[in-house]
Design a protein around this motif. Sequence first.
Motif, PDB file in Angstrom:
ATOM      1  N   ASN A  99      40.209  71.451   8.117  1.00 36.83           N
ATOM      2  CA  ASN A  99      40.246  70.215   7.345  1.00 36.83           C
ATOM      3  C   ASN A  99      39.902  68.998   8.196  1.00 36.83           C
ATOM      4  O   ASN A  99      39.325  68.024   7.695  1.00 36.83           O
ATOM      5  CB  ASN A  99      41.606  70.044   6.672  1.00 36.83           C
ATOM      6  CG  ASN A  99      41.707  70.836   5.380  1.00 36.83           C
ATOM      7  OD1 ASN A  99      40.704  71.056   4.698  1.00 36.83           O
ATOM      8  ND2 ASN A  99      42.904  71.281   5.047  1.00 36.83           N
ATOM      9  N   ALA A 100      40.231  69.034   9.479  1.00 33.57           N
ATOM     10  CA  ALA A 100      39.819  67.933  10.358  1.00 33.57           C
ATOM     11  C   ALA A 100      38.298  67.884  10.459  1.00 33.57           C
ATOM     12  O   ALA A 100      37.686  66.803  10.335  1.00 33.57           O
ATOM     13  CB  ALA A 100      40.438  68.110  11.747  1.00 33.57           C
ATOM     14  N   GLU A 101      37.666  69.035  10.663  1.00 34.67           N
ATOM     15  CA  GLU A 101      36.209  69.091  10.756  1.00 34.67           C
ATOM     16  C   GLU A 101      35.562  68.655   9.441  1.00 34.67           C
ATOM     17  O   GLU A 101      34.572  67.906   9.433  1.00 34.67           O
ATOM     18  CB  GLU A 101      35.750  70.507  11.122  1.00 34.67           C
ATOM     19  CG  GLU A 101      36.176  70.987  12.493  1.00 34.67           C
ATOM     20  CD  GLU A 101      35.278  70.487  13.614  1.00 34.67           C
ATOM     21  OE1 GLU A 101      34.371  69.665  13.341  1.00 34.67           O
ATOM     22  OE2 GLU A 101      35.478  70.913  14.772  1.00 34.67           O
ATOM     23  N   LEU A 102      36.109  69.115   8.321  1.00 29.34           N
ATOM     24  CA  LEU A 102      35.560  68.747   7.017  1.00 29.34           C
ATOM     25  C   LEU A 102      35.716  67.255   6.762  1.00 29.34           C
ATOM     26  O   LEU A 102      34.796  66.596   6.232  1.00 29.34           O
ATOM     27  CB  LEU A 102      36.257  69.552   5.913  1.00 29.34           C
ATOM     28  CG  LEU A 102      35.949  71.052   5.884  1.00 29.34           C
ATOM     29  CD1 LEU A 102      36.923  71.778   4.967  1.00 29.34           C
ATOM     30  CD2 LEU A 102      34.502  71.300   5.441  1.00 29.34           C
ATOM     31  N   GLU A 103      36.855  66.700   7.130  1.00 31.00           N
ATOM     32  CA  GLU A 103      37.085  65.263   6.920  1.00 31.00           C
ATOM     33  C   GLU A 103      36.125  64.427   7.757  1.00 31.00           C
ATOM     34  O   GLU A 103      35.593  63.419   7.278  1.00 31.00           O
ATOM     35  CB  GLU A 103      38.527  64.920   7.269  1.00 31.00           C
ATOM     36  CG  GLU A 103      38.884  63.461   6.988  1.00 31.00           C
ATOM     37  CD  GLU A 103      40.347  63.171   7.230  1.00 31.00           C
ATOM     38  OE1 GLU A 103      40.837  62.143   6.730  1.00 31.00           O
ATOM     39  OE2 GLU A 103      41.017  63.971   7.925  1.00 31.00           O
ATOM     40  N   TRP A 104      35.850  64.854   8.993  1.00 25.59           N
ATOM     41  CA  TRP A 104      34.960  64.083   9.859  1.00 25.59           C
ATOM     42  C   TRP A 104      33.538  64.007   9.307  1.00 25.59           C
ATOM     43  O   TRP A 104      32.826  63.046   9.571  1.00 25.59           O
ATOM     44  CB  TRP A 104      34.948  64.694  11.268  1.00 25.59           C
ATOM     45  CG  TRP A 104      36.224  64.488  12.011  1.00 25.59           C
ATOM     46  CD1 TRP A 104      37.119  63.463  11.876  1.00 25.59           C
ATOM     47  CD2 TRP A 104      36.786  65.354  13.007  1.00 25.59           C
ATOM     48  NE1 TRP A 104      38.182  63.626  12.717  1.00 25.59           N
ATOM     49  CE2 TRP A 104      38.012  64.771  13.426  1.00 25.59           C
ATOM     50  CE3 TRP A 104      36.377  66.552  13.587  1.00 25.59           C
ATOM     51  CZ2 TRP A 104      38.823  65.344  14.412  1.00 25.59           C
ATOM     52  CZ3 TRP A 104      37.185  67.133  14.559  1.00 25.59           C
ATOM     53  CH2 TRP A 104      38.387  66.528  14.960  1.00 25.59           C
ATOM     54  N   VAL A 105      33.123  65.017   8.553  1.00 29.17           N
ATOM     55  CA  VAL A 105      31.763  65.002   8.003  1.00 29.17           C
ATOM     56  C   VAL A 105      31.777  64.698   6.508  1.00 29.17           C
ATOM     57  O   VAL A 105      30.789  64.892   5.809  1.00 29.17           O
ATOM     58  CB  VAL A 105      31.034  66.333   8.279  1.00 29.17           C
ATOM     59  CG1 VAL A 105      30.869  66.538   9.773  1.00 29.17           C
ATOM     60  CG2 VAL A 105      31.760  67.523   7.659  1.00 29.17           C
ATOM     61  N   ARG A 106      32.917  64.243   5.989  1.00 35.95           N
ATOM     62  CA  ARG A 106      33.074  63.784   4.615  1.00 35.95           C
ATOM     63  C   ARG A 106      32.741  64.872   3.593  1.00 35.95           C
ATOM     64  O   ARG A 106      32.052  64.637   2.596  1.00 35.95           O
ATOM     65  CB  ARG A 106      32.213  62.536   4.369  1.00 35.95           C
ATOM     66  CG  ARG A 106      32.619  61.364   5.250  1.00 35.95           C
ATOM     67  CD  ARG A 106      31.819  60.122   4.966  1.00 35.95           C
ATOM     68  NE  ARG A 106      32.243  59.021   5.830  1.00 35.95           N
ATOM     69  CZ  ARG A 106      31.709  57.795   5.805  1.00 35.95           C
ATOM     70  NH1 ARG A 106      30.727  57.522   4.946  1.00 35.95           N
ATOM     71  NH2 ARG A 106      32.153  56.864   6.615  1.00 35.95           N
ATOM     72  N   LEU A 107      33.262  66.052   3.860  1.00 39.25           N
ATOM     73  CA  LEU A 107      33.167  67.161   2.912  1.00 39.25           C
ATOM     74  C   LEU A 107      34.551  67.409   2.319  1.00 39.25           C
ATOM     75  O   LEU A 107      35.564  67.019   2.899  1.00 39.25           O
ATOM     76  CB  LEU A 107      32.659  68.418   3.614  1.00 39.25           C
ATOM     77  CG  LEU A 107      31.165  68.446   3.949  1.00 39.25           C
ATOM     78  CD1 LEU A 107      30.826  69.661   4.804  1.00 39.25           C
ATOM     79  CD2 LEU A 107      30.317  68.443   2.681  1.00 39.25           C
ATOM     80  N   PRO A 108      34.620  68.061   1.158  1.00 37.71           N
ATOM     81  CA  PRO A 108      35.917  68.286   0.506  1.00 37.71           C
ATOM     82  C   PRO A 108      36.867  69.088   1.389  1.00 37.71           C
ATOM     83  O   PRO A 108      36.463  70.057   2.036  1.00 37.71           O
ATOM     84  CB  PRO A 108      35.547  69.071  -0.760  1.00 37.71           C
ATOM     85  CG  PRO A 108      34.118  68.755  -1.012  1.00 37.71           C
ATOM     86  CD  PRO A 108      33.486  68.539   0.328  1.00 37.71           C
ATOM     87  N   LEU A 109      38.130  68.673   1.409  1.00 29.77           N
ATOM     88  CA  LEU A 109      39.142  69.391   2.166  1.00 29.77           C
ATOM     89  C   LEU A 109      39.605  70.634   1.395  1.00 29.77           C
ATOM     90  O   LEU A 109      39.406  70.737   0.183  1.00 29.77           O
ATOM     91  CB  LEU A 109      40.330  68.481   2.464  1.00 29.77           C
ATOM     92  CG  LEU A 109      40.020  67.158   3.177  1.00 29.77           C
ATOM     93  CD1 LEU A 109      41.318  66.452   3.560  1.00 29.77           C
ATOM     94  CD2 LEU A 109      39.139  67.369   4.394  1.00 29.77           C
ATOM     95  N   ILE A 110      40.208  71.562   2.101  1.00 29.04           N
ATOM     96  CA  ILE A 110      40.700  72.799   1.501  1.00 29.04           C
ATOM     97  C   ILE A 110      42.204  72.648   1.270  1.00 29.04           C
ATOM     98  O   ILE A 110      42.953  72.451   2.234  1.00 29.04           O
ATOM     99  CB  ILE A 110      40.436  74.002   2.422  1.00 29.04           C
ATOM    100  CG1 ILE A 110      38.953  74.088   2.785  1.00 29.04           C
ATOM    101  CG2 ILE A 110      40.898  75.295   1.759  1.00 29.04           C
ATOM    102  CD1 ILE A 110      38.658  75.100   3.888  1.00 29.04           C
ATOM    103  N   PRO A 111      42.673  72.726   0.036  1.00 26.66           N
ATOM    104  CA  PRO A 111      44.123  72.618  -0.208  1.00 26.66           C
ATOM    105  C   PRO A 111      44.882  73.701   0.542  1.00 26.66           C
ATOM    106  O   PRO A 111      44.463  74.859   0.577  1.00 26.66           O
ATOM    107  CB  PRO A 111      44.243  72.815  -1.726  1.00 26.66           C
ATOM    108  CG  PRO A 111      42.889  72.477  -2.268  1.00 26.66           C
ATOM    109  CD  PRO A 111      41.913  72.903  -1.212  1.00 26.66           C
ATOM    110  N   PHE A 112      45.995  73.324   1.131  1.00 28.07           N
ATOM    111  CA  PHE A 112      46.747  74.282   1.945  1.00 28.07           C
ATOM    112  C   PHE A 112      47.310  75.416   1.102  1.00 28.07           C
ATOM    113  O   PHE A 112      47.521  76.531   1.612  1.00 28.07           O
ATOM    114  CB  PHE A 112      47.876  73.588   2.702  1.00 28.07           C
ATOM    115  CG  PHE A 112      48.501  74.470   3.741  1.00 28.07           C
ATOM    116  CD1 PHE A 112      47.919  74.625   4.990  1.00 28.07           C
ATOM    117  CD2 PHE A 112      49.675  75.177   3.460  1.00 28.07           C
ATOM    118  CE1 PHE A 112      48.483  75.459   5.944  1.00 28.07           C
ATOM    119  CE2 PHE A 112      50.240  76.009   4.411  1.00 28.07           C
ATOM    120  CZ  PHE A 112      49.641  76.155   5.658  1.00 28.07           C
TER     121      PHE A 112
END
Length: 229
Positions: A99-112
């Motif tokens: 989720n950190a990697e996804l957030e840095w590139v502005r892609l949807p996060l994965i719900p825990f």
Amino acid sequence: MREIVLDTETTGFNPETGDRIVEIGAVELYNYMPTGETYHQYINPRRAMPQGAFEVHGLGDEFLADKPIFADIGQSFLDFIGDAKLVIHNASFDMKFLNAELEWVRLPLIPFDRAIDTLAIAKQRFPGSPASLDALCRRFGIDNASRTLHGALLDSEILAEVYLELIGGRQPDFGLSSGGRREQTAVDVKQDWRPKPRTAPLPPRLTAEEEAAHGELVNELGDGALWRR
């Protein structure tokens, strides 16, 4: 029911201090059985690797220099996992990095809540016992000899076997204890899924002597033998 067994390799323990993902490996399960579909990607973390920690993995700076950055593969990774449940050993660690990697590139996060944590399952089933992946392999008699060098895809393949044992083997609905069963969840069910044909035929198991003996028997039976038709 579609599930993805997943593992990552990282430069360290905390994305908040600059650590990054350097490898993702994933294996697809459908109704608890491997389909043969996998995802594997090395990633350039754009930072120097810790000295000595990754040379044994083969994941040094030189090896990763020409690999894509996460921004280049993030969407393909999301496309592969779809909305399937993610089976992860120590899920909080991998989910934190993903989720950190996804957030840095502005892609949807994965719900825990999409994560199934095999570490938590193991601790619940075997309280007080070692629950590492290697320990669970020993408990279930799973061959992990090739795990001398860790790798995300290899660990995912081994974890898939461990997961099936944790939920009651390859027929989890026949588990006799509540610890060996798990409720099905409706996630991206492929009603038309069928096993894929083998990419190469299995090698024959007959010895040359057995094949010759069979040929002699057929010759004795004459031209009307079933094996001649």
